[in-house]
Design an enzyme around this catalytic site. Structure first.
Site, PDB file in Angstrom:
ATOM      1  CG  ASP A 247      -1.886  -1.093   1.277  1.00  0.00           C
ATOM      2  OD1 ASP A 247      -2.146  -1.649   0.199  1.00  0.00           O
ATOM      3  OD2 ASP A 247      -2.419  -1.387   2.353  1.00  0.00           O
ATOM      4  CE  LYS A 269      -6.176  -1.368   0.221  1.00  0.00           C
ATOM      5  NZ  LYS A 269      -7.437  -1.500   0.921  1.00  0.00           N
ATOM      6  CG  MET A 382      -8.269   6.199   7.098  1.00  0.00           C
ATOM      7  SD  MET A 382      -9.090   4.861   6.252  1.00  0.00           S
ATOM      8  CE  MET A 382      -9.523   3.793   7.598  1.00  0.00           C
TER       9      MET A 382
HETATM   10  N1  SAH Z   1      -3.484  -0.657   9.285  1.00  0.00           N
HETATM   11  C1  SAH Z   1      -3.092   0.699   9.608  1.00  0.00           C
HETATM   12  C2  SAH Z   1      -4.199   1.685   9.393  1.00  0.00           C
HETATM   13  C3  SAH Z   1      -4.638   1.809   7.981  1.00  0.00           C
HETATM   14  S1  SAH Z   1      -5.860   3.035   7.745  1.00  0.00           S
HETATM   15  C4  SAH Z   1      -2.576   0.738  11.035  1.00  0.00           C
HETATM   16  O1  SAH Z   1      -2.733  -0.228  11.778  1.00  0.00           O
HETATM   17  O2  SAH Z   1      -1.986   1.725  11.424  1.00  0.00           O
HETATM   18  C5  SAH Z   1      -4.896   4.448   7.271  1.00  0.00           C
HETATM   19  C6  SAH Z   1      -4.849   5.457   8.382  1.00  0.00           C
HETATM   20  O3  SAH Z   1      -3.952   5.035   9.387  1.00  0.00           O
HETATM   21  C7  SAH Z   1      -4.321   6.809   7.973  1.00  0.00           C
HETATM   22  O4  SAH Z   1      -5.322   7.591   7.362  1.00  0.00           O
HETATM   23  C8  SAH Z   1      -3.910   7.394   9.293  1.00  0.00           C
HETATM   24  O5  SAH Z   1      -5.026   7.827  10.027  1.00  0.00           O
HETATM   25  C9  SAH Z   1      -3.362   6.157   9.999  1.00  0.00           C
HETATM   26  N2  SAH Z   1      -1.912   6.021   9.880  1.00  0.00           N
HETATM   27  C10 SAH Z   1      -1.229   5.038   9.316  1.00  0.00           C
HETATM   28  N3  SAH Z   1       0.109   5.216   9.451  1.00  0.00           N
HETATM   29  C11 SAH Z   1       0.256   6.359  10.152  1.00  0.00           C
HETATM   30  C12 SAH Z   1       1.382   7.081  10.637  1.00  0.00           C
HETATM   31  N4  SAH Z   1       2.635   6.656  10.436  1.00  0.00           N
HETATM   32  N5  SAH Z   1       1.155   8.213  11.336  1.00  0.00           N
HETATM   33  C13 SAH Z   1      -0.103   8.639  11.565  1.00  0.00           C
HETATM   34  N6  SAH Z   1      -1.184   7.997  11.124  1.00  0.00           N
HETATM   35  C14 SAH Z   1      -1.026   6.875  10.422  1.00  0.00           C
END
Ligand code: SAH
Length: 459
Positions: A247, A269, A382
């Site tokens: 992704d 994605k 998100m």
């Molecule tokens: N599976 C991922 C989440 C995916 S949804 C997890 O467990 O973290 C995508 C959202 O995750 C983004 O819109 C943001 O809100 C958050 N996100 C993912 N990586 C991030 C990061 N390094 N810093 C802040 N927010 C993050």
């Protein structure tokens, strides 16, 4: 990258060293590992250099232009800046690559730190920025790589053509992995080089009758971005994958860890942003696994948190393809760590909510009263675009406008930003952050003195 690493063929290449003392000797020791034809030019020579004749040619006068005829490399190693500059000038005029020892700026090339398990050779360079670091990495590699590796690689090299009897891809790779990981070292220890040869023959026979390997998919959590926050298992699988489907949220540093030959497929994605259609992702995974590939489906954070994991595993089940899940650090954990906070605390919150601001139909509905309750802690994923909607719902359900909110952008990455905010300020603060953001509702940074929090955006 200012200096591009290459491996130069030194068999019978002419190398000239200007200098005859300690500095020249240090370079000479490295060059003697090759089959280069080495000439040293100096008025006098260290006895240790003298003793190396006839392997090296000694010319008892300072280096002249004519010495460089047909040379590939020249080292200016006299220890005298003027002399070295003169030699460098001669080198340039003759079109030979020049190294002035300990003068990176004026050199055409630099000599890296070397871990020698020839034919396995590892070159480490820091472009002069941190020689100490290069030495440390070299020491670690020296300790990690057994000396026998060189012997195994040399014998293995002679067997490459034979191994081509195996089909390319996973079958051949499994053969070599077994050779280097287990059979080779064992044979070398038990019976020396002759036994290694025999083992290669036996191993090939065994692999030739094996069925084509079955493909499968590992759902691997890449963590929030810092490669150090990946699990060892995730790193191992990335190192073995034939195909990596990733992704957009997966950081480039992590993609770097994939096997060099792996096919890298971006499915772009990010949350509910522009993306490869889900059905196309399913098709990619299924097609590659069906062809026998080991597929790593690499997802940001933890694969099981807002990653549509279930849709993808169900698609694989329908296609009868094996899969596993490797858990990881989710963005909320990284965000909480960045502000020194605990996501739960006795007497404050017995429940922790990980919520997404979006669902398939648009803005996601929540148990707003519970989210608005004093002491409630919620991590919103998100949430940037829905920030105003979230704010409105929470205020409507009794939340205080001054409720502490912390926004963590790019959690755990080098460009991480922490913004101390409040519910009142949430939409404006969220809109100002272009990267991925976790919104921590109900949490303020534990110690502003220790953690660089951007306060100005909250005012
Ligand atoms: N599976 C991922 C989440 C995916 S949804 C997890 O467990 O973290 C995508 C959202 O995750 C983004 O819109 C943001 O809100 C958050 N996100 C993912 N990586 C991030 C990061 N390094 N810093 C802040 N927010 C993050």
């Amino acid at each position: 990258m200012q200096h591009f690493p290459v491996f130069l063929d030194m068999d019978h290449a002419r190398v000239v060293i200007g200098g005859g003392g300690e500095i020249a000797l240090a370079k000479l020791r490295l060059l003697l590992k090759t089959r280069a034809e080495i000439t040293l030019c100096a008025a006098q020579f260290d006895p240790e250099i003298e003793a190396l004749r006839p392997r090296v040619t000694l010319v008892r006068r300072p280096l002249l232009g004519c010495d460089l005829h047909g040379a590939r490399l020249v080292y200016a190693a006299t220890g005298d800046a003027d002399q070295d500059a003169r030699i460098a000038g001669l080198g340039r005029r003759a079109g030979v690559l020049v190294n002035i020892v300990d003068n990176l700026e004026a050199s055409d090339f630099i000599t890296p730190a070397i871990v020698d398990r020839a034919p396995l050779v590892i070159a480490i360079g820091t472009e002069g920025a941190a020689p100490v670091l290069a030495r440390k990495i070299k020491a670690q590699l020296e300790a990690a790589l057994p000396a026998s590796l060189g012997v195994l690689a040399r014998i293995g090299k002679g067997f490459r053509q034979m191994a081509e009897a195996l089909p390319m891809g996973a079958a051949r790779r499994n053969f070599w992995a077994e050779y280097y990981d287990t059979s080779g070292p064992r044979a070398l220890e038990a019976g020396g080089e002759a036994q290694v040869q025999q083992t290669l023959d036996d191993l090939l026979a065994k692999h030739l009758v094996q069925k084509a390997p079955e493909g499968w998919v590992d759902f691997v959590s890449a963590g929030p971005g810092d490669p150090d926050l990946m699990t060892l298992k995730a790193r191992k699988l990335l190192d073995r994958a034939d195909v990596v489907i990733y992704d957009r949220l997966v950081s480039p540093e992590i993609l770097e860890l994939a096997r060099r030959e792996a096919q890298m497929i971006s499915v772009g994605k990010e949350g509910f942003g522009p993306s490869t259609p889900q059905a196309e992702i399913h098709r990619l995974m299924i097609d590659h696994a069906a062809q026998g590939a080991h597929v790593v489906r690499l997802k940001g954070g933890d694969a099981s948190v807002f990653g549509r994991l279930d849709e993808e595993t169900e698609a694989l089940d329908r296609a009868d393809i094996r899969w596993t899940v490797v858990p990881g650090v989710t963005a909320a954990s990284a965000a909480a760590a960045s502000i020194g906070q605990s996501l739960t605390a006795r007497g404050r919150n017995q429940t922790l909510r990980l919520v997404t601001a979006h669902d398939v139909k648009g803005y996601a509905d929540q148990d707003w009263r519970a989210l608005a309750a004093p002491g409630a802690i919620t991590a919103i994923y998100m949430g940037k675009r829905a920030a105003r909607f979230v704010q409105g719902r929470l205020l409507m359900h009794g939340a205080q406008a001054q409720m502490p909110v912390t926004l963590v952008e790019n959690a755990s990455r080098t460009d991480q930003r922490i913004v101390a905010s409040t519910l009142a300020q949430l939409p404006e603060d969220a809109a100002a952050l272009p990267g991925p953001v976790i919104i921590l509702l109900g949490l303020a940074a534990r110690s502003a003195s220790q953690i660089p929090v951007l306060q100005e955006q909250a005012q």
